[in-house]
Design an enzyme around this catalytic site. Sequence first.
Site, PDB file in Angstrom:
ATOM      1  N   ARG A 188       0.857  -1.179   0.000  1.00 45.93           N
ATOM      2  CA  ARG A 188       0.000   0.000   0.000  1.00 45.93           C
ATOM      3  C   ARG A 188       0.896   1.232   0.000  1.00 45.93           C
ATOM      4  O   ARG A 188       2.009   1.214   0.520  1.00 45.93           O
ATOM      5  CB  ARG A 188      -0.907   0.014   1.233  1.00 45.93           C
ATOM      6  N   LYS A 217      -2.269  -2.603   8.041  1.00 46.34           N
ATOM      7  CA  LYS A 217      -3.339  -2.070   8.870  1.00 46.34           C
ATOM      8  C   LYS A 217      -3.235  -2.650  10.272  1.00 46.34           C
ATOM      9  O   LYS A 217      -2.996  -3.836  10.457  1.00 46.34           O
ATOM     10  CB  LYS A 217      -4.699  -2.412   8.253  1.00 46.34           C
ATOM     11  N   HIS A 289      -2.534   2.494  -5.923  1.00 41.34           N
ATOM     12  CA  HIS A 289      -3.247   1.247  -5.632  1.00 41.34           C
ATOM     13  C   HIS A 289      -3.399   0.396  -6.885  1.00 41.34           C
ATOM     14  O   HIS A 289      -3.582  -0.821  -6.798  1.00 41.34           O
ATOM     15  CB  HIS A 289      -4.612   1.558  -5.016  1.00 41.34           C
ATOM     16  N   ARG A 292      -0.695  -2.025  -6.877  1.00 41.86           N
ATOM     17  CA  ARG A 292      -0.974  -3.109  -5.921  1.00 41.86           C
ATOM     18  C   ARG A 292      -1.933  -4.127  -6.542  1.00 41.86           C
ATOM     19  O   ARG A 292      -1.715  -5.336  -6.435  1.00 41.86           O
ATOM     20  CB  ARG A 292      -1.566  -2.515  -4.648  1.00 41.86           C
ATOM     21  N   HIS A 315      -3.654  -9.248   3.612  1.00 43.29           N
ATOM     22  CA  HIS A 315      -5.089  -9.336   3.850  1.00 43.29           C
ATOM     23  C   HIS A 315      -5.357 -10.234   5.052  1.00 43.29           C
ATOM     24  O   HIS A 315      -4.775 -11.314   5.173  1.00 43.29           O
ATOM     25  CB  HIS A 315      -5.806  -9.916   2.631  1.00 43.29           C
ATOM     26  N   TYR A 324      -9.546 -11.043  -6.681  1.00 40.83           N
ATOM     27  CA  TYR A 324      -8.608 -10.995  -7.798  1.00 40.83           C
ATOM     28  C   TYR A 324      -8.744 -12.209  -8.705  1.00 40.83           C
ATOM     29  O   TYR A 324      -8.407 -12.156  -9.877  1.00 40.83           O
ATOM     30  CB  TYR A 324      -7.171 -10.888  -7.286  1.00 40.83           C
TER      31      TYR A 324
END
Length: 345
Positions: A188, A217, A289, A292, A315, A324
């Site tokens: 990110r 995150k 992004h 990414r 994730h 994806y």
Amino acid sequence: MGSTVTPAPERAGAEPMRAEPVRAEQTQAEEARPRNAIDRAVNDYLQHMGVERGLAANTLSAYRRDLARYANYLAACGPVRPGDVTRRHVTGFVQALSDGSDGGTALGVRSAARTVVAVRGLHKFWALEGMTTADPASDVHPPMPGKRLPKAISVDEVTRILEAAGTDTATGLRDRALLEFLYSTGARISEAVGLDVDDISLQTEQDGPAIVRLFGKGSKERLVPLGSYGARALDAYLVRGRPLLAAKGKGTPALFLNARGGRISRQSAWTILKAAADKANITKDVSPHTLRHSFATHLLEGGADVRVVQELLGHASVTTTQVYTLVTADTLREIYAAAHPRALG
């Protein structure tokens, strides 16, 4: 409950609501229809939302408009008391929101979903207040918008952008290193600009391939390998570019520096990518992004396991990564249709 349908204002905490056009015959019907027990019960709910819940005037007006349409739909169907409403009435209204069969404007998925949320809140209130013995809307869910597939660009387009980035100046070496890094790791943009020099371990004979420590995150840490192209670009930047930029600053440990020697910002990274895309004559809307998304898509197209890609992207759930696979499935269908002798009749 007012008899005039007002345009939809913005609701707090949601995307702006567009004013829905109201048919003249619908407005006249609302003015002519006498108020019944449902109208009064709707008004009780709106007073509760305004007084006890403290909703803003604009938000309350939006609820009033949504529930005015619902009350008119119920009046046309037959129920006149809250207890008369069944699940069939609620689901019928949801359908009417989509096709306009109630005489109102057919709404898009998102606008219809917001209206259904208001209806669900109404029935929950009625049940809690004892106006009804059951909640017929409890298991009626708002329509969901279609799943948006991640935007990825082709390997050739990525290559053109990377080759267009940078010159032999300090900032040029940084730009190339930053974009190579984003595509090589799938990081990110916030993770990339937050990196310090010590978070990178470039390839050596003793240590093996280059690797980077990323903080995702929730400050969740993960280790991601760095490809040879990205490692070479970073090495060139660290040797010939960063020292010149660092000399203008105050000794920050940040990996990617701006022209004043401080940590580069996310906005600057966007500008760097946009300049490279323009130089490469890429007309698509490209953001950090996008690199990414392209990283993940190209890995899956190359045969990588989805759980490996999940780990690389950071994730928490593989479900997030599986979106994806929809992209690569589309690619497979296109290849099949073009290559198989009996794919098309």
